[in-house]
Scaffold this active site. Structure first.
Site, short mmCIF file in Angstrom:
data_model
loop_
_atom_site.label_atom_id
_atom_site.label_comp_id
_atom_site.label_asym_id
_atom_site.label_seq_id
_atom_site.Cartn_x
_atom_site.Cartn_y
_atom_site.Cartn_z
N LYS B 76 1.38 82.71 86.27
CA LYS B 76 1.53 82.02 87.55
C LYS B 76 0.26 82.18 88.37
O LYS B 76 -0.32 83.27 88.41
CB LYS B 76 2.74 82.61 88.29
CG LYS B 76 3.12 81.90 89.57
CD LYS B 76 4.36 82.53 90.20
CE LYS B 76 4.85 81.80 91.42
NZ LYS B 76 6.06 82.42 92.01
N SER B 151 9.80 79.04 92.88
CA SER B 151 8.43 78.59 92.95
C SER B 151 7.65 78.72 91.64
O SER B 151 6.66 78.03 91.46
CB SER B 151 7.69 79.36 94.03
OG SER B 151 7.56 80.74 93.69
N SER B 175 12.52 82.95 92.67
CA SER B 175 11.44 82.12 92.14
C SER B 175 11.16 82.26 90.65
O SER B 175 10.38 81.49 90.10
CB SER B 175 10.14 82.38 92.91
OG SER B 175 10.17 81.71 94.14
#
Lengths: 95, 489
Positions: B76, B151, B175
């Site tokens: 990420k 997310s 997330s």
């Protein structure tokens, strides 16, 4: 408590975030509905409840004060939008 | 790369495939798929191939290899990586090159994993769909008109779309688990303090944790094993020796007490999600677990508490983006204060600004007690709910999300409605508990449904055991999205 445009302007000044007139109107409406939802918390009796700032029962975390290499200064400075003579360059602080 | 870690490593050991061939194949797959899926923001091709060569040479010489030798992993883009930009999907950090690696990245490298690239996220991890990315939304591989969740949507998509084998995400209010649920993969948020956050760009420091994405529970256990542990660079990482999770997962669930909170079957939960969870409960009963209904009475306050605490912490953490030390700076002849304000006004996207304003307001003089202090007290009550529940049960079972993947654009105009999609994942962050999401069925449109299991603090092993037992008894995790045929149709 109803939110006013003045509240949004004051908050954006505290947060150092410039907002356009359009954004002020948009955020006023959106924050108002979010705050209204949050008022749900007033249903809770929290008179004898201690606030939690952290889930872990951590005490002070100490380490030995040993000298270790840090990241390279030029590498850090090279990420800055402006630099000069080994320093970050900013607009005049005293106007 | 459809393979799990185990099956890939078998192919390496039997010399059916070399690491270089595997990594070449990974980048070819990404070239083919990622124009549809948009999982990646940056790729690390040259360095990955060099790394693959090094691992092949080590293998040829019979030298010992790490636990993740030659395994392609996506990271990420709020985790610091040397040699690739770290942007947090924000214009304010566009092009930023970190001078150091996050501790989790160092740990992956030490185990010979291959870092393929950086994945898309909602700007600064604020969102539930990746639509808040300054660089465009990622697409759900099961239906590219739908959101992958967020997310950590990019990492979930990269794993679900078989672009890579493993992914890393961060979870502040769901997330990792919510996108894992939407994309039909395994995603885990470890206990607060289990994994070092050094080099994770801070969003809400009392809630953030880094965790794995994978195609099955065993791989999640393995990746968690690699990234866990005390780190002197993160004072909130806890000095507890993490167990070898992969050794623990075969234990099964016979006699394990699993509670199902009645507050999680409220109005707004999709009937098909309810049905899948009901079927899941039946599977666990057949496997010998003791299922019971429990109560977590303060569940309905979780979102309100979260959106005060998370935004208050974010407003403080994001104060550092001021156009001085790194990232974007507004141009023009501006004094210092106006430079700050313009830089932040232009550099942050709408959701980030909304949250900074909300957090600043909640902390401001006159409102602190009414909002922030009240939320901290309510957080205590939420944690006490779990303490009480875990006196009677070993695990808590819930849906991960009230719905399957929603359509891109469906919720972007209504932030509160978007926040409500985190209703079942937030409590684990507020209480600091470990949680996993794994596939437990499909709705009528063929979209995956996620099952969430929560455990006691630092009892990830119990969570993984129960998840693995369910996975062994079902085959939902073996289903693969067929987005290519759809998009070419």
């Amino acid at each position: 408590m109803p939110l006013s445009k003045k509240d949004i302007e004051y908050t954006s000044t505290l947060a150092h975030v410039q907002l356009s007139e359009k954004e002020k109107t948009l955020y006023l409406g959106q924050l108002e509905s979010i705050l209204k939802y949050i008022e749900k918390l007033n249903e809770l009796d929290t008179t004898n409840v201690l606030p939690m700032d952290h889930v872990l029962d951590l005490e002070n975390v100490f380490r030995k004060d040993e000298i270790k290499p840090s990241v390279n200064r030029d590498q850090v400075l090279n990420q800055a939008p402006k630099q000069q003579d080994g320093f970050f360059l900013v607009p005049p602080v005293i106007e | 790369m459809e393979l799990s870690v185990q099956s890939l490593q078998e192919k390496y050991t039997s010399k059916e495939i070399s690491t270089v061939d595997c990594i070449k194949d990974v980048f070819q797959t990404i070239r083919d798929k990622d124009s549809h899926l948009k999982a990646f923001l940056a790729l690390n091709e040259a360095a990955s191939l060099k790394e693959a060569e090094r691992i092949d040479q080590k293998r040829a010489k019979g030298q010992s290899l790490g636990k993740l030798a030659g395994v392609p992993i996506a990271i990420k883009d709020n985790l610091m990586t040397i040699g690739m930009p770290t942007t947090c999907s924000s214009k304010i950090l566009e092009g930023y090159m970190s001078p150091y690696n996050a501790t989790v990245v160092e740990k992956l490298k030490a185990e010979d994993a291959i870092i393929i690239g950086k994945t898309n996220l909602d700007e600064f991890a604020m969102g539930s769909s990746t639509e808040n990315s300054a660089f465009g939304a990622s697409r759900n591989p099961w239906d590219i008109t739908r959101a992958p969740g967020g997310s950590s949507g990019g990492s979930a998509v990269a794993v679900a779309g078989d672009e890579v084998v493993l992914g890393l995400g961060s979870d502040t209010g769901g997330s990792i688990r919510q996108p894992a649920s939407f994309c039909g993969v395994v995603g885990m948020k470890p206990t607060y303090g289990r994994v070092s956050r050094y080099g994770l760009v801070a969003f809400a420091s009392s809630l953030d944790q880094i965790g794995p994405f994978s195609k099955n529970v065993r791989d999640a256990a393995l990746l968690l094993e690699v990234i866990s542990g005390k780190d002197p660079m993160d004072a909130t990482s806890v000095d507890k020796e993490p167990p070898l999770y992969t050794n623990a997962i075969e234990k099964g669930v016979k006699g394990v007490k699993i509670g199902v909170p009645k507050e999680y079957f409220i109005e707004g939960v999709d009937p098909e999600v309810k049905k899948s969870i009901k079927d899941t409960i039946d599977v666990y009963e057949k496997l010998g677990a003791h299922m019971s209904e429990i109560t977590l009475p303060h569940t309905e306050y979780c979102i309100a508490v979260y959106y005060i605490i998370a935004t208050a912490e974010a407003s403080s953490n994001l104060a550092r983006y001021d156009g001085v030390e790194y990232g974007y700076r507004a141009s023009g002849k501006l004094g210092l204060k106006d430079m700050y304000k313009e830089t932040r006004g232009q550099g942050f996207g709408p959701e980030v600004k909304r949250r900074i304003l909300l957090g600043t307001y909640a902390l401001s003089s006159g409102y602190y007690d009414a909002y922030y202090l009240k939320a901290q007290k309510a957080r205590t009550l939420i944690k006490q709910d779990f303490d009480k529940a875990f006196e009677a049960v070993d695990l808590v079972l819930t849906p991960t999300s009230p719905t399957t993947a929603f359509r891109l654009g469906e919720k972007t105009d209504d932030p509160l409605n978007m926040y409500l999609s985190d209703v079942f994942t937030i409590s684990a962050n507020l209480a600091g508990l470990p949680g996993i999401s794994l596939p437990c069925g499909f709705d009528k449109s063929g979209l995956p449904v996620g099952l969430q299991l929560l455990g006691r603090a630092f009892e990830e092993s119990a969570v993984l055991e129960a998840a693995h037992a369910y996975e062994q008894a079902t085959d939902h995790h073996k289903q693969k999205p067929k987005f290519e045929t759809e998009s070419s149709a």
